[in-house]
Design a protein around this motif. Structure first.
Motif, PDB file in Angstrom:
ATOM      1  N   ILE A 197       0.581  -1.009  -0.362  1.00 27.63           N
ATOM      2  CA  ILE A 197      -0.046   0.000  -0.404  1.00 27.63           C
ATOM      3  C   ILE A 197       0.884   1.784  -0.321  1.00 27.63           C
ATOM      4  CG2 ILE A 197      -2.213   1.671   1.107  1.00 27.63           C
ATOM      5  CD1 ILE A 197      -2.515  -1.409   2.123  1.00 27.63           C
ATOM      6  N   ALA A 198       2.033   1.094   0.996  1.00 28.53           N
ATOM      7  CA  ALA A 198       3.114   2.669   0.636  1.00 28.53           C
ATOM      8  C   ALA A 198       3.789   2.642  -0.387  1.00 28.53           C
ATOM      9  CB  ALA A 198       3.650   2.366   1.957  1.00 28.53           C
ATOM     10  N   PHE A 199       3.358   1.454  -1.225  1.00 29.68           N
ATOM     11  CA  PHE A 199       4.911   1.843  -2.129  1.00 29.68           C
ATOM     12  C   PHE A 199       3.917   2.310  -3.340  1.00 29.68           C
ATOM     13  CE2 PHE A 199       5.704   0.000  -6.759  1.00 29.68           C
ATOM     14  CZ  PHE A 199       6.990   0.420  -6.397  1.00 29.68           C
ATOM     15  N   PHE A 200       2.420   1.800  -3.438  1.00 34.16           N
ATOM     16  CA  PHE A 200       1.939   2.280  -4.323  1.00 34.16           C
ATOM     17  C   PHE A 200       1.608   3.813  -4.466  1.00 34.16           C
ATOM     18  CE2 PHE A 200       2.331  -2.181  -6.463  1.00 34.16           C
ATOM     19  CZ  PHE A 200       2.799  -1.437  -7.659  1.00 34.16           C
ATOM     20  N   GLY A 201       0.737   4.130  -2.976  1.00 34.54           N
ATOM     21  CA  GLY A 201       0.999   5.029  -2.838  1.00 34.54           C
ATOM     22  C   GLY A 201       1.619   5.987  -2.991  1.00 34.54           C
ATOM     23  N   THR A 202       2.752   6.014  -2.093  1.00 34.24           N
ATOM     24  CA  THR A 202       3.681   6.919  -2.965  1.00 34.24           C
ATOM     25  C   THR A 202       4.239   7.602  -4.198  1.00 34.24           C
ATOM     26  OG1 THR A 202       4.725   6.008  -0.618  1.00 34.24           O
ATOM     27  CG2 THR A 202       6.530   7.530  -2.191  1.00 34.24           C
ATOM     28  N   TRP A 203       4.152   6.196  -5.272  1.00 31.58           N
ATOM     29  CA  TRP A 203       4.462   6.341  -6.002  1.00 31.58           C
ATOM     30  C   TRP A 203       3.639   7.307  -6.984  1.00 31.58           C
ATOM     31  CZ3 TRP A 203       0.871   4.410  -9.962  1.00 31.58           C
ATOM     32  CH2 TRP A 203       2.088   3.576 -11.902  1.00 31.58           C
ATOM     33  N   LEU A 204       2.324   7.172  -6.475  1.00 36.24           N
ATOM     34  CA  LEU A 204       1.183   7.803  -7.188  1.00 36.24           C
ATOM     35  C   LEU A 204       1.171   9.163  -6.798  1.00 36.24           C
ATOM     36  CD1 LEU A 204      -1.768   5.460  -6.743  1.00 36.24           C
ATOM     37  CD2 LEU A 204      -0.845   6.158  -8.763  1.00 36.24           C
ATOM     38  N   LEU A 205       1.572   9.470  -5.711  1.00 35.94           N
ATOM     39  CA  LEU A 205       1.993  10.608  -5.774  1.00 35.94           C
ATOM     40  C   LEU A 205       2.914  11.361  -5.688  1.00 35.94           C
ATOM     41  CD1 LEU A 205       0.754  10.887  -1.539  1.00 35.94           C
ATOM     42  CD2 LEU A 205      -0.784  11.585  -3.052  1.00 35.94           C
ATOM     43  N   LEU A 206       4.154  10.736  -5.803  1.00 33.57           N
ATOM     44  CA  LEU A 206       5.080  11.201  -6.491  1.00 33.57           C
ATOM     45  C   LEU A 206       5.900  11.132  -7.972  1.00 33.57           C
ATOM     46  CD1 LEU A 206       7.004  10.895  -2.957  1.00 33.57           C
ATOM     47  CD2 LEU A 206       6.566  12.908  -3.373  1.00 33.57           C
ATOM     48  N   ARG A 207       5.134  10.313  -8.195  1.00 35.03           N
ATOM     49  CA  ARG A 207       5.195  10.342  -9.971  1.00 35.03           C
ATOM     50  C   ARG A 207       5.608  11.354 -10.359  1.00 35.03           C
ATOM     51  NH1 ARG A 207       1.962   7.756 -14.754  1.00 35.03           N
ATOM     52  NH2 ARG A 207       4.119   7.508 -16.154  1.00 35.03           N
ATOM     53  N   GLY A 208       5.034  11.548 -10.457  1.00 37.07           N
ATOM     54  CA  GLY A 208       5.610  13.112 -11.641  1.00 37.07           C
ATOM     55  C   GLY A 208       6.236  13.856 -10.615  1.00 37.07           C
ATOM     56  N   TRP A 209       6.373  13.662  -9.543  1.00 37.76           N
ATOM     57  CA  TRP A 209       7.523  15.161  -9.216  1.00 37.76           C
ATOM     58  C   TRP A 209       8.592  14.679  -9.211  1.00 37.76           C
ATOM     59  CZ3 TRP A 209      10.151  13.369  -5.003  1.00 37.76           C
ATOM     60  CH2 TRP A 209      10.921  14.806  -3.943  1.00 37.76           C
TER      61      TRP A 209
ATOM     62  N   ALA B 165       9.975   8.491   2.957  1.00 41.47           N
ATOM     63  CA  ALA B 165       9.390   8.916   4.830  1.00 41.47           C
ATOM     64  C   ALA B 165       8.076   9.689   4.318  1.00 41.47           C
ATOM     65  CB  ALA B 165      10.030  11.018   4.412  1.00 41.47           C
ATOM     66  N   VAL B 166       7.752  10.001   3.261  1.00 42.33           N
ATOM     67  CA  VAL B 166       6.426  10.060   2.326  1.00 42.33           C
ATOM     68  C   VAL B 166       5.939   8.821   2.583  1.00 42.33           C
ATOM     69  CG1 VAL B 166       4.226   9.797   0.338  1.00 42.33           C
ATOM     70  CG2 VAL B 166       6.376  11.912   1.250  1.00 42.33           C
ATOM     71  N   ALA B 167       6.323   7.262   2.037  1.00 36.17           N
ATOM     72  CA  ALA B 167       6.399   5.461   2.103  1.00 36.17           C
ATOM     73  C   ALA B 167       6.056   5.207   4.034  1.00 36.17           C
ATOM     74  CB  ALA B 167       7.104   4.480   1.678  1.00 36.17           C
ATOM     75  N   GLY B 168       6.868   5.949   4.779  1.00 37.35           N
ATOM     76  CA  GLY B 168       6.430   5.452   5.797  1.00 37.35           C
ATOM     77  C   GLY B 168       4.909   6.583   6.690  1.00 37.35           C
ATOM     78  N   ILE B 169       5.020   7.328   6.641  1.00 37.24           N
ATOM     79  CA  ILE B 169       3.789   8.212   6.926  1.00 37.24           C
ATOM     80  C   ILE B 169       2.377   7.256   6.442  1.00 37.24           C
ATOM     81  CG2 ILE B 169       2.718  10.300   6.385  1.00 37.24           C
ATOM     82  CD1 ILE B 169       4.995  11.806   7.078  1.00 37.24           C
ATOM     83  N   ILE B 170       2.258   6.591   5.006  1.00 35.24           N
ATOM     84  CA  ILE B 170       1.604   6.073   4.423  1.00 35.24           C
ATOM     85  C   ILE B 170       1.632   5.103   4.862  1.00 35.24           C
ATOM     86  CG2 ILE B 170       0.872   5.145   2.184  1.00 35.24           C
ATOM     87  CD1 ILE B 170       1.869   7.601   0.638  1.00 35.24           C
ATOM     88  N   GLY B 171       2.261   4.410   5.177  1.00 33.69           N
ATOM     89  CA  GLY B 171       2.319   3.316   6.119  1.00 33.69           C
ATOM     90  C   GLY B 171       2.318   2.916   7.627  1.00 33.69           C
ATOM     91  N   ILE B 172       1.875   4.005   8.089  1.00 34.83           N
ATOM     92  CA  ILE B 172       1.371   4.469   9.469  1.00 34.83           C
ATOM     93  C   ILE B 172       0.026   4.674   9.642  1.00 34.83           C
ATOM     94  CG2 ILE B 172       1.903   6.623  10.413  1.00 34.83           C
ATOM     95  CD1 ILE B 172       2.053   3.521  12.555  1.00 34.83           C
ATOM     96  N   ILE B 173      -0.312   5.390   8.745  1.00 34.30           N
ATOM     97  CA  ILE B 173      -1.893   5.326   8.485  1.00 34.30           C
ATOM     98  C   ILE B 173      -2.341   4.060   8.073  1.00 34.30           C
ATOM     99  CG2 ILE B 173      -3.261   6.293   6.913  1.00 34.30           C
ATOM    100  CD1 ILE B 173      -1.937   8.654   6.579  1.00 34.30           C
ATOM    101  N   ALA B 174      -2.363   3.541   6.976  1.00 34.80           N
ATOM    102  CA  ALA B 174      -2.537   1.844   6.980  1.00 34.80           C
ATOM    103  C   ALA B 174      -2.836   0.700   8.165  1.00 34.80           C
ATOM    104  CB  ALA B 174      -2.169   1.435   5.882  1.00 34.80           C
ATOM    105  N   LEU B 175      -1.647   1.227   8.477  1.00 33.46           N
ATOM    106  CA  LEU B 175      -1.725   0.500   9.686  1.00 33.46           C
ATOM    107  C   LEU B 175      -2.336   1.060  11.075  1.00 33.46           C
ATOM    108  CD1 LEU B 175      -0.565  -1.543  11.732  1.00 33.46           C
ATOM    109  CD2 LEU B 175       2.150  -0.281  12.636  1.00 33.46           C
ATOM    110  N   SER B 176      -2.665   2.189  11.616  1.00 34.12           N
ATOM    111  CA  SER B 176      -3.420   2.520  12.137  1.00 34.12           C
ATOM    112  C   SER B 176      -5.126   2.019  11.757  1.00 34.12           C
ATOM    113  CB  SER B 176      -3.157   3.555  11.843  1.00 34.12           C
ATOM    114  OG  SER B 176      -2.132   4.360  12.431  1.00 34.12           O
ATOM    115  N   ILE B 177      -4.868   2.171   9.958  1.00 37.90           N
ATOM    116  CA  ILE B 177      -6.490   1.773   9.898  1.00 37.90           C
ATOM    117  C   ILE B 177      -6.526   0.610  10.514  1.00 37.90           C
ATOM    118  CG2 ILE B 177      -8.183   1.304   8.210  1.00 37.90           C
ATOM    119  CD1 ILE B 177      -6.862   4.376   6.796  1.00 37.90           C
ATOM    120  N   PHE B 178      -6.091  -0.382  10.244  1.00 38.36           N
ATOM    121  CA  PHE B 178      -6.234  -1.954  10.685  1.00 38.36           C
ATOM    122  C   PHE B 178      -6.088  -2.539  11.573  1.00 38.36           C
ATOM    123  CE2 PHE B 178      -4.003  -2.830   6.315  1.00 38.36           C
ATOM    124  CZ  PHE B 178      -4.952  -2.726   5.231  1.00 38.36           C
ATOM    125  N   VAL B 179      -5.268  -1.573  12.278  1.00 37.11           N
ATOM    126  CA  VAL B 179      -5.791  -1.617  13.866  1.00 37.11           C
ATOM    127  C   VAL B 179      -7.087  -1.665  15.015  1.00 37.11           C
ATOM    128  CG1 VAL B 179      -4.523  -0.992  15.999  1.00 37.11           C
ATOM    129  CG2 VAL B 179      -3.014  -1.529  13.764  1.00 37.11           C
TER     130      VAL B 179
END
Length: 471
Positions: free
Chosen positions: A188-200, A452-466
């Motif tokens: 989730i973090a991988f593709f979330g970060t890729w979608l956010l930062l691909r153009g940048w 850093a972006v991937a880590g933040i997306i990861g903790i958001i996803a983890l928080s939701i699952f928890v």
């Protein structure tokens, strides 16, 4: 000792560790050892007690991860010599039909970095990324952003990578469930970060290193066959992925077997046996050896090209060269992880930790964020995902009951925290900048920010699952 005085001592210890590594240029193993001694004495232990705690933490961590690191390093040599990493990258190139090619080496790094130490994965994927950059005129800013982020995610979240494996063992977390949920969150973090930062990431043009692309030209068309890396003797993608995926699948399947199979049955005994982390990785190495014999000519060609020896038998390369190179590669992560465990052991024996845990649990901060922020702060200071993770794990361990977190949730929260912020004091940062042709400013931009972006997306996803009660 009060919680405040403990935190002051801890801050001084981390500052000292950072000073030794960054300014004095001391080797991390010695810096961790000296910091552990000072920390032990400052926490009220005598010199003998301090040394005993260091020995105990070092030996306990080494016992848990030592053989695993060695096997993973030998497996990495086989992946390199057989051309398996190139085959995996070609598979993703075909999968995406020659488009979004930054994903091909990035997903290769994502997969390979599960059993293989991250620094090795950087070396394996850099030439592949450089060739694809040349063929399709993709900036190395895009390549480095998503390769560094991809390998960092599985390095930080998915056992049997040494650091997260040691944390999972420290917490008694189920390895199979840690692998399963770690992979889900990393994906989730991988593709979330890729979608956010691909153009940048694609805005700045950075050339690949010339020595990696010598003899390669830009693709003449958009045809997939013009883009993929053609090398004689490459294994097919399925065979290339087997050594990497088999250990992960076996360990994960063993965890589910414990839940769904009858206790004491022969089937459960079988699956938990082959799902033991050492046995599972050993099976992965066996498949790597078989792949080496199957692709004997490819292995001998690589050996001749890198060593100059022309008449070496393939069995000597596999059972001699692979093992000796693997042991050399394994030594540094082995010692750093074990010494990080020694420092972590010093912290977890401090009686004041439980009092500190009760204070933290009484705050309004979400419990799942406590391990995350602890690991993030230490990562910023010390620059090593393994050291930061183990140190944070030792601090959080006595707080687990107060925080109400499952061992798997706490382990993965720390893993997400170690993604934030990799910078100048991280040895992997300098390896990536060297191999991906980045200057320091570009490294901070294209390596530090995506992680850093991937880590933040990861903790958001983890928080939701928890919050859903899944972890």
């Amino acid at each position: 000792m009060t919680p405040l005085s403990f935190l002051i001592i801890l801050a001084i210890a981390i500052a000292f560790l950072m000073l030794m590594i960054m300014k004095v240029k001391m080797h991390p193993v010695l810096a961790l050892f000296l910091t552990s001694i000072g920390l032990g004495l400052a926490l009220g232990n005598n010199i003998i007690g301090t040394v005993n705690l260091i020995n105990s933490g070092f030996g306990g961590t080494l016992k848990g991860i030592g053989v695993t690191i060695i096997l993973g390093s030998i497996l990495a040599m086989g992946i390199q010599d057989t051309g398996a990493a190139t085959s995996i990258s070609n598979f993703f190139t075909r999968l995406f039909r020659g488009k979004v090619l930054e994903l091909a080496p990035a997903l290769t790094a994502f997969i390979v970095s599960i059993p293989v130490f991250g620094d090795i994965t950087m070396v394996l994927t850099a030439p592949i990324a450089s060739i694809l950059s040349k063929r399709k005129k993709i900036s190395m800013s895009s390549m480095s952003s998503f390769i560094g982020m991809g390998l960092g995610l599985t390095h930080g979240l998915v056992p049997p990578t040494p650091g997260i494996l040691a944390i999972a063992l420290m917490y008694g977390a189920d390895l199979g469930l840690t692998i399963f949920w770690g992979t889900v969150i990393a994906f989730i973090a991988f593709f979330g970060t890729w979608l956010l930062l691909r153009g940048w990431a694609a805005k700045e043009w950075i050339e690949p290193r010339e020595d990696f692309v010598e003899g390669f030209e830009a693709a003449k068309s958009d045809s997939v066959e013009d883009v993929i890396i053609h090398e004689p003797g490459l294994p097919n993608a399925f065979m290339a992925m087997l050594p990497v995926l088999i250990p992960v699948v076996l360990i994960t399947f063993a965890s589910f077997a414990k839940v769904y199979m009858d206790e004491g049955g022969s089937s459960l005994t079988f699956f938990t046996s082959i799902g033991d982390r050492v046995i599972a990785l050993s099976i992965g190495v066996v498949f790597t050896v078989l792949l080496g014999f199957y692709k004997a000519e490819k292995v001998k060609q690589f050996h001749t090209r890198t060593t100059g020896e022309k008449d070496c038998k393939v069995r000597q390369i596999i059972f001699g060269n692979w093992v000796s190179r693997g042991l050399t590669v394994a030594l540094l992560p082995l010692l750093i992880t074990a010494m990080g465990g020694a420092m972590g052991g010093m912290l977890k024996h401090a009686p004041v930790i439980k009092e500190l845990g009760a204070i933290v649990a009484g705050t309004s901060l979400l419990p799942i964020l406590v391990p995350f922020f602890t690991a993030s702060i230490i990562m910023i200071a010390v620059g090593s995902m393994t050291t930061a993770g183990l140190t944070a794990a030792a601090i959080i361990l006595p707080m687990l009951d107060s925080l109400g977190l499952s061992p798997v949730a706490a382990t993965l929260s720390i893993g997400c925290g170690t993604m934030v912020l990799s910078h100048l004091n991280d040895s992997g940062f300098w390896i990536m900048t060297q191999f991906f042709n980045l200057n320091t400013k570009q490294g901070l931009k294209y390596l530090t920010i995506p992680r850093a972006v991937a880590g933040i997306i990861g903790i958001i996803a983890l928080s939701i699952f928890v919050s859903m009660g899944l972890i």
